[in-house]
Design a protein around this motif. Structure first.
Motif, PDB file in Angstrom:
ATOM      1  N   GLU A 339       0.865  -1.187  -0.040  1.00 48.26           N
ATOM      2  CA  GLU A 339       0.069   0.051  -0.053  1.00 48.26           C
ATOM      3  C   GLU A 339       0.845   1.285  -0.173  1.00 48.26           C
ATOM      4  OE1 GLU A 339      -2.844   0.178   3.110  1.00 48.26           O
ATOM      5  OE2 GLU A 339      -3.457  -1.996   2.875  1.00 48.26           O
ATOM      6  N   PHE A 340       0.403   2.408  -0.657  1.00 50.77           N
ATOM      7  CA  PHE A 340       0.980   3.475  -0.521  1.00 50.77           C
ATOM      8  C   PHE A 340       0.087   4.546  -0.703  1.00 50.77           C
ATOM      9  CE2 PHE A 340       0.455   2.252  -4.974  1.00 50.77           C
ATOM     10  CZ  PHE A 340       0.038   3.273  -5.748  1.00 50.77           C
ATOM     11  N   SER A 341       0.372   5.590   0.160  1.00 53.23           N
ATOM     12  CA  SER A 341      -0.438   6.799   0.423  1.00 53.23           C
ATOM     13  C   SER A 341      -0.304   7.979  -0.902  1.00 53.23           C
ATOM     14  CB  SER A 341      -0.114   7.390   1.803  1.00 53.23           C
ATOM     15  OG  SER A 341      -0.587   6.553   2.807  1.00 53.23           O
ATOM     16  N   VAL A 342      -1.415   8.478  -1.033  1.00 52.71           N
ATOM     17  CA  VAL A 342      -1.438   9.567  -2.185  1.00 52.71           C
ATOM     18  C   VAL A 342      -2.020  11.067  -1.572  1.00 52.71           C
ATOM     19  CG1 VAL A 342      -0.872   8.121  -3.992  1.00 52.71           C
ATOM     20  CG2 VAL A 342      -3.271   8.807  -3.266  1.00 52.71           C
ATOM     21  N   PRO A 345      -5.250  16.157  -5.650  1.00 51.92           N
ATOM     22  CA  PRO A 345      -5.661  17.507  -5.484  1.00 51.92           C
ATOM     23  C   PRO A 345      -7.422  17.447  -5.397  1.00 51.92           C
ATOM     24  CG  PRO A 345      -3.941  17.373  -6.898  1.00 51.92           C
ATOM     25  CD  PRO A 345      -4.273  15.883  -6.472  1.00 51.92           C
ATOM     26  N   SER A 346      -7.881  18.199  -4.618  1.00 56.43           N
ATOM     27  CA  SER A 346      -9.445  18.355  -4.296  1.00 56.43           C
ATOM     28  C   SER A 346      -9.986  17.497  -3.906  1.00 56.43           C
ATOM     29  CB  SER A 346      -9.777  19.163  -5.635  1.00 56.43           C
ATOM     30  OG  SER A 346     -10.014  18.148  -6.720  1.00 56.43           O
ATOM     31  N   LEU A 347      -9.422  16.221  -3.811  1.00 54.14           N
ATOM     32  CA  LEU A 347     -10.136  14.834  -3.454  1.00 54.14           C
ATOM     33  C   LEU A 347      -9.805  14.291  -2.027  1.00 54.14           C
ATOM     34  CD1 LEU A 347      -9.813  12.807  -6.773  1.00 54.14           C
ATOM     35  CD2 LEU A 347     -11.910  13.966  -5.875  1.00 54.14           C
ATOM     36  N   GLY A 348      -8.414  14.756  -1.676  1.00 48.12           N
ATOM     37  CA  GLY A 348      -7.853  14.475  -0.409  1.00 48.12           C
ATOM     38  C   GLY A 348      -6.843  13.254  -0.365  1.00 48.12           C
ATOM     39  N   ASN A 349      -6.674  12.807   0.976  1.00 54.69           N
ATOM     40  CA  ASN A 349      -5.633  11.888   1.086  1.00 54.69           C
ATOM     41  C   ASN A 349      -6.103  10.292   0.901  1.00 54.69           C
ATOM     42  OD1 ASN A 349      -3.484  13.569   1.386  1.00 54.69           O
ATOM     43  ND2 ASN A 349      -4.467  13.846   3.470  1.00 54.69           N
ATOM     44  N   PHE A 350      -5.318   9.600   0.421  1.00 50.04           N
ATOM     45  CA  PHE A 350      -5.872   8.048   0.180  1.00 50.04           C
ATOM     46  C   PHE A 350      -4.678   7.260   0.311  1.00 50.04           C
ATOM     47  CE2 PHE A 350      -8.765  10.786  -2.331  1.00 50.04           C
ATOM     48  CZ  PHE A 350     -10.129  10.255  -2.001  1.00 50.04           C
ATOM     49  N   SER A 355      -9.117  -2.078  -1.512  1.00 48.63           N
ATOM     50  CA  SER A 355     -10.429  -1.633  -1.220  1.00 48.63           C
ATOM     51  C   SER A 355     -10.607  -0.060  -1.367  1.00 48.63           C
ATOM     52  CB  SER A 355     -10.348  -1.526   0.469  1.00 48.63           C
ATOM     53  OG  SER A 355      -9.481  -0.841   1.069  1.00 48.63           O
ATOM     54  N   PHE A 356      -9.437   0.710  -2.066  1.00 47.10           N
ATOM     55  CA  PHE A 356      -9.753   2.138  -2.632  1.00 47.10           C
ATOM     56  C   PHE A 356     -10.650   2.030  -3.758  1.00 47.10           C
ATOM     57  CE2 PHE A 356      -8.064   4.791  -6.100  1.00 47.10           C
ATOM     58  CZ  PHE A 356      -8.341   6.037  -5.482  1.00 47.10           C
ATOM     59  N   PHE A 357     -10.607   0.858  -4.378  1.00 46.46           N
ATOM     60  CA  PHE A 357     -11.349   0.841  -5.651  1.00 46.46           C
ATOM     61  C   PHE A 357     -12.920   0.598  -5.320  1.00 46.46           C
ATOM     62  CE2 PHE A 357      -7.202   0.459  -7.125  1.00 46.46           C
ATOM     63  CZ  PHE A 357      -7.177   0.865  -8.367  1.00 46.46           C
TER      64      PHE A 357
END
Length: 510
Positions: A339-342, A345-350, A355-357
């Protein structure tokens, strides 16, 4: 080109419609003199290495008659009247005025045209000798000519109608998500690439995160071929490459790219899934395709893909799922990437994990996802993957009457050690489902598309294409497989010589 200076005729270049180019042709017509004429790569000024430097010889007489002898290793085709004859190396045939020669079957077409001055003397003698006979047989000849003209016209119209259908084929924008698209192949006539796509058509726009899943990856080709990729801030590459290739990829890849080779729970096999997941400010694009991320797969082979765009879920449907979503997340979980964090812009941190999908709305998905993962499956896992998953999905479907006992066309690039029992099991899965009258469809007749040596030799890549068909001889030559073999044939689409490589595809065909 010839030891004699008395010109007999010409070889006139034709296009794929067997017509002379109306505009200036890229290859000039070649003069044919009496005596021996050598035709090959040197005097044609083409780089196609399937053509030998001494590909064939035409030995012509002053009256226009000529013998064609195949000198090279690849076959030549001669179209004479209603007959199309293939000549292998060292074979000879007599050719006449108007015969069409395919230097490589389906490619490099030339019409043999005898000069008027070469045939005039012979024509006058023939007319004098046969004047009475011609008068007596006039009615029969006229009838035969009419019959031949009708037959030729019918064949011509059939050929034209097939080609026109391909040329006029356009996919409406609203139908693209449910359409299987072919990839563009270099060297084909434009009509044969109608509605086809290239990799830059697929990977484009303001991509925020890209996950590329594949077996083979050539970064040195991929980045220039897809300029949009170099601007993507977060790229994860799931691959099946060996250690030496991974070292090369690490040296070539952009610094922000992450490499991951999914684990194998068994001692053989490799990660082979070909898909792309592109996250945009407006949603996600999912592409399932058949091409390795290498030049030859995206340019020289008949490959295919399916893709569809899905929006982000709104706040009221975050917990709402679908069959497609469940299939996707379950498969991605099996890949076990880090897993990696991103920050989008205008959407937030994920956190980019399977499960992101779940954050995207797949309610309009036009397909179901059938995935395979290596290993031995039993119990609840038996119907999660592969053809058993396909069987469970098809059992819930209703089909038109024409699908009863529909033929099953299997196409893949590598052939494992199959046995009759497994082939029957696969056919049962492929034939699952009910007709509209609630009757089971019944077992279809399986066919395995597998290239012959000639198919490989005459493909765009020539013998080099054989490297994409890995299978031990002991697997291919099993006696029980003989009844399944079928050949690739796609003349009406102009793709017979672009070796099919729709690997991993099982096509349910009516």
């Amino acid at each position: 080109m010839s030891s004699s200076h008395s010109q007999v005729g010409y070889l006139i270049p034709l296009n794929h419609n067997f017509e002379e180019e109306k505009q200036k042709a890229s290859i000039p017509k070649l003069p044919i003199s009496d005596g021996t004429n050598i035709i090959g790569r040197n005097n044609l000024c083409v780089t196609d290495k399937r053509l030998s430097r001494k590909h064939l010889t035409i030995t012509a007489s002053t009256d226009g008659t000529a013998n064609l002898h195949v000198e090279g290793t690849n076959p030549v085709v001669v179209n004479s009247g209603n007959k199309r004859r293939k000549l292998n190396s060292k074979e000879t045939v007599t050719i006449s005025d108007g015969d069409v020669i395919e230097l490589i079957p389906g490619h490099h077409l030339f019409k043999y045209q005898v000069s008027k001055r070469s045939s005039s003397g012979a024509d006058n003698e023939a007319r004098e000798r046969g004047r009475n006979a011609a008068t007596q047989k006039h009615d029969k000849i006229v009838a035969t000519q009419k019959h031949d003209k009708i037959a030729v016209t019918q064949r011509h119209n059939y050929s034209r109608s097939c080609e026109e259908a391909i040329r006029d084929f356009r996919v409406a924008d609203d139908q693209i998500p449910c359409t299987f698209r072919l990839l563009r192949v270099q060297g084909l006539p434009p009509w044969a690439n109608t509605s086809c796509v290239s990799i830059s058509d697929v990977i484009q726009g303001d991509i925020l995160v890209a996950i590329l899943s594949n077996y083979m990856v050539d970064v040195d080709w991929l980045v220039p071929a897809c300029p949009a990729l170099s601007k993507v801030p977060h790229v994860l590459v799931l691959h099946g490459e060996g250690d030496e290739r991974v070292a090369c990829i690490k040296r070539s890849k952009p610094k922000n790219w992450i490499l991951h080779k999914p684990p194998l729970p068994i001692s053989f096999g490799t990660h082979h899934s070909k898909a792309m997941f592109l996250v945009y400010p407006r949603g996600v694009r999912i592409i399932v395709h058949t091409a390795n991320l290498i030049y030859v797969d995206w340019n020289n082979k008949s490959q295919g893909l399916w893709m569809q765009d899905f929006p982000w879920k709104d706040q009221h449907s975050l917990s709402k799922g679908s069959g497609f979503e469940n299939d996707l997340v379950e498969y991605l979980s099996a890949l076990k990437w880090p897993e990696f964090s991103v920050n989008l812009p205008s959407l937030g941190n994920f956190s980019i994990c399977p499960s992101f999908f779940k954050k995207f709305d797949y309610s309009d998905a036009m397909v179901r996802l059938i995935a395979s993962v290596p290993g031995y499956h039993s119990g609840n896992g038996l119907k999660k993957w592969g053809h058993m998953k396909l069987r469970s999905v098809l059992q819930e479907c209703t089909f038109d009457e024409e699908f009863k006992k529909s033929p099953l066309v299997y196409q893949f690039s590598s052939l494992g050690s199959l046995d009759e029992k497994w082939m029957v099991e696969l056919a049962s899965s492929m034939s699952a489902g009910l007709s509209k009258d609630k009757v089971p469809l019944g077992m279809g007749e399986p066919q395995i598309i597998w290239p012959t040596v000639e198919d490989v030799r005459c493909s765009i890549e020539g013998y080099a294409a054989g490297s994409a068909i890995p299978s031990p001889l002991k697997n291919v030559e099993k006696a029980f497989l003989k009844k399944y073999w079928a050949k690739w044939k796609a003349n009406h689409t102009g793709r017979t010589t672009s070796k099919e490589d729709l690997q991993g595809r099982l096509v349910f065909s009516a």
